[in-house]
Design a protein around this motif. Structure first.
Motif, mmCIF file in Angstrom:
data_model
loop_
_atom_site.group_PDB
_atom_site.id
_atom_site.type_symbol
_atom_site.label_atom_id
_atom_site.label_comp_id
_atom_site.label_asym_id
_atom_site.label_seq_id
_atom_site.Cartn_x
_atom_site.Cartn_y
_atom_site.Cartn_z
ATOM 1 N N GLU A 43 -32.496 -2.748 -44.193
ATOM 2 C CA GLU A 43 -33.973 -3.021 -43.774
ATOM 3 C C GLU A 43 -34.159 -4.320 -43.596
ATOM 4 N N ALA A 44 -33.552 -5.227 -44.275
ATOM 5 C CA ALA A 44 -34.007 -6.655 -44.071
ATOM 6 C C ALA A 44 -33.360 -7.171 -42.891
ATOM 7 N N ALA A 45 -32.004 -6.666 -42.456
ATOM 8 C CA ALA A 45 -31.713 -7.031 -40.870
ATOM 9 C C ALA A 45 -32.373 -6.389 -39.911
ATOM 10 N N PHE A 46 -32.993 -5.020 -40.006
ATOM 11 C CA PHE A 46 -33.806 -4.474 -38.995
ATOM 12 C C PHE A 46 -34.875 -5.283 -38.805
ATOM 13 N N GLY A 47 -35.751 -5.956 -39.909
ATOM 14 C CA GLY A 47 -36.831 -6.593 -39.930
ATOM 15 C C GLY A 47 -36.508 -8.038 -39.103
ATOM 16 N N LEU A 48 -35.446 -8.696 -39.661
ATOM 17 C CA LEU A 48 -35.035 -9.824 -39.025
ATOM 18 C C LEU A 48 -34.760 -9.828 -37.410
ATOM 19 N N ALA A 49 -34.160 -8.752 -37.109
ATOM 20 C CA ALA A 49 -33.884 -8.475 -35.566
ATOM 21 C C ALA A 49 -35.093 -8.321 -34.775
ATOM 22 N N HIS A 50 -36.243 -7.601 -35.385
ATOM 23 C CA HIS A 50 -37.595 -7.700 -34.620
ATOM 24 C C HIS A 50 -38.117 -9.046 -34.526
ATOM 25 N N HIS A 51 -38.100 -9.850 -35.713
ATOM 26 C CA HIS A 51 -38.589 -11.204 -35.729
ATOM 27 C C HIS A 51 -38.135 -12.204 -34.880
ATOM 28 N N ALA A 52 -36.636 -11.822 -34.734
ATOM 29 C CA ALA A 52 -35.883 -12.851 -33.859
ATOM 30 C C ALA A 52 -36.326 -12.524 -32.462
ATOM 31 N N ILE A 53 -36.550 -11.352 -32.198
ATOM 32 C CA ILE A 53 -37.179 -10.853 -30.723
ATOM 33 C C ILE A 53 -38.382 -11.591 -30.528
ATOM 34 N N THR A 54 -39.221 -11.691 -31.495
ATOM 35 C CA THR A 54 -40.530 -12.355 -31.511
ATOM 36 C C THR A 54 -40.348 -13.596 -31.150
ATOM 37 N N LEU A 55 -39.429 -14.394 -31.948
ATOM 38 C CA LEU A 55 -39.194 -15.752 -31.854
ATOM 39 C C LEU A 55 -38.724 -16.201 -30.498
ATOM 40 N N ALA A 56 -37.997 -15.225 -30.028
ATOM 41 C CA ALA A 56 -37.235 -15.577 -28.497
ATOM 42 C C ALA A 56 -38.390 -15.643 -27.412
ATOM 43 N N TRP A 57 -39.498 -15.039 -27.675
ATOM 44 C CA TRP A 57 -40.671 -15.027 -26.678
ATOM 45 C C TRP A 57 -40.816 -16.212 -25.962
ATOM 46 N N PRO A 58 -41.384 -17.384 -26.616
ATOM 47 C CA PRO A 58 -41.731 -18.470 -26.143
ATOM 48 C C PRO A 58 -40.600 -19.204 -25.226
ATOM 49 N N ALA A 59 -39.399 -18.912 -25.467
ATOM 50 C CA ALA A 59 -38.211 -19.490 -25.003
ATOM 51 C C ALA A 59 -37.697 -18.627 -23.762
ATOM 52 N N ARG A 60 -38.329 -17.407 -23.336
ATOM 53 C CA ARG A 60 -37.654 -16.435 -22.550
ATOM 54 C C ARG A 60 -37.576 -16.997 -21.080
ATOM 55 N N PRO A 61 -36.383 -16.362 -20.605
ATOM 56 C CA PRO A 61 -35.839 -17.023 -19.375
ATOM 57 C C PRO A 61 -37.072 -16.764 -18.131
ATOM 58 N N GLU A 62 -36.912 -17.778 -17.364
ATOM 59 C CA GLU A 62 -38.085 -17.681 -16.110
ATOM 60 C C GLU A 62 -38.187 -16.356 -15.493
ATOM 61 N N GLY A 63 -37.434 -15.584 -15.241
ATOM 62 C CA GLY A 63 -37.699 -14.487 -14.658
ATOM 63 C C GLY A 63 -38.471 -13.511 -15.461
ATOM 64 N N LEU A 64 -38.577 -13.770 -16.730
ATOM 65 C CA LEU A 64 -39.278 -12.869 -17.798
ATOM 66 C C LEU A 64 -40.712 -13.375 -18.154
ATOM 67 N N LEU A 65 -40.940 -14.635 -17.482
ATOM 68 C CA LEU A 65 -42.362 -14.992 -17.781
ATOM 69 C C LEU A 65 -43.385 -13.979 -17.386
ATOM 70 N N PRO A 66 -43.378 -13.275 -16.271
ATOM 71 C CA PRO A 66 -44.679 -12.538 -16.084
ATOM 72 C C PRO A 66 -44.812 -11.313 -17.065
ATOM 73 N N LEU A 67 -43.660 -11.316 -17.970
ATOM 74 C CA LEU A 67 -44.029 -9.888 -18.980
ATOM 75 C C LEU A 67 -45.046 -10.077 -19.990
ATOM 76 N N THR A 68 -45.774 -9.335 -20.522
ATOM 77 C CA THR A 68 -46.551 -9.522 -21.752
ATOM 78 C C THR A 68 -45.863 -9.706 -22.936
ATOM 79 N N PHE A 69 -46.227 -10.076 -23.764
ATOM 80 C CA PHE A 69 -45.339 -9.834 -25.092
ATOM 81 C C PHE A 69 -44.659 -8.555 -25.333
ATOM 82 N N PRO A 70 -45.813 -7.459 -25.619
ATOM 83 C CA PRO A 70 -45.073 -6.221 -26.043
ATOM 84 C C PRO A 70 -44.125 -5.679 -24.787
ATOM 85 N N GLN A 71 -44.330 -6.030 -23.479
ATOM 86 C CA GLN A 71 -43.337 -5.757 -22.578
ATOM 87 C C GLN A 71 -41.770 -6.392 -22.844
#
Length: 122
Positions: A43-71
């Motif tokens: 369960e901790a690993a699942f939560g950590l995986a989701h939070h890591a995706i959230t943390l990756a949002w600001p540094a997303r690759p240029e091609g993914l800049l148009p995506l909204t956070f949920p996308q």
């Protein structure tokens, strides 16, 4: 004698809902089994995986800049959730390792030819 054998063979069975896209669930279940992860660690690993995706949002690759956070979150979970869970299980769900997992997701996104439009290098 039979009671002793039964005691030795007794296994606690824990029901665990594996989150994420269906196409990753078999691999994730196998990882949990191979890691011998307790339900709380999984369960901790699942939560950590989701939070890591959230943390990756600001540094997303240029091609993914148009995506909204949920996308973005949905895309990364669809493509990389099993990898994120694998990394999170490797550190037993330790939230102090979230930066490393988010960075690994960023690197994986940059290397994905479907997302970058680049041909894979051989």
């Amino acid at each position: 004698m039979l009671d002793e054998i039964i005691d030795i063979l007794a296994v606690d069975v824990v029901a665990l809902r594996v989150p994420g896209p269906l196409h990753h669930q078999d691999a994730i279940a196998r990882m949990i089994f191979e890691h011998c992860a307790a339900a709380t660690t999984a369960e901790a690993a699942f939560g950590l995986a989701h939070h890591a995706i959230t943390l990756a949002w600001p540094a997303r690759p240029e091609g993914l800049l148009p995506l909204t956070f949920p996308q973005f979150h949905e895309l990364v979970a669809h493509r990389l959730f099993d990898q994120a869970v694998h990394l999170a299980l490797a550190v037993d769900g330790d939230t102090n390792q979230i930066d490393e997992i988010a960075n690994a997701l960023h690197v994986a996104l940059l290397a994905d030819p479907d997302l970058t439009g680049r041909q894979p290098s051989n």
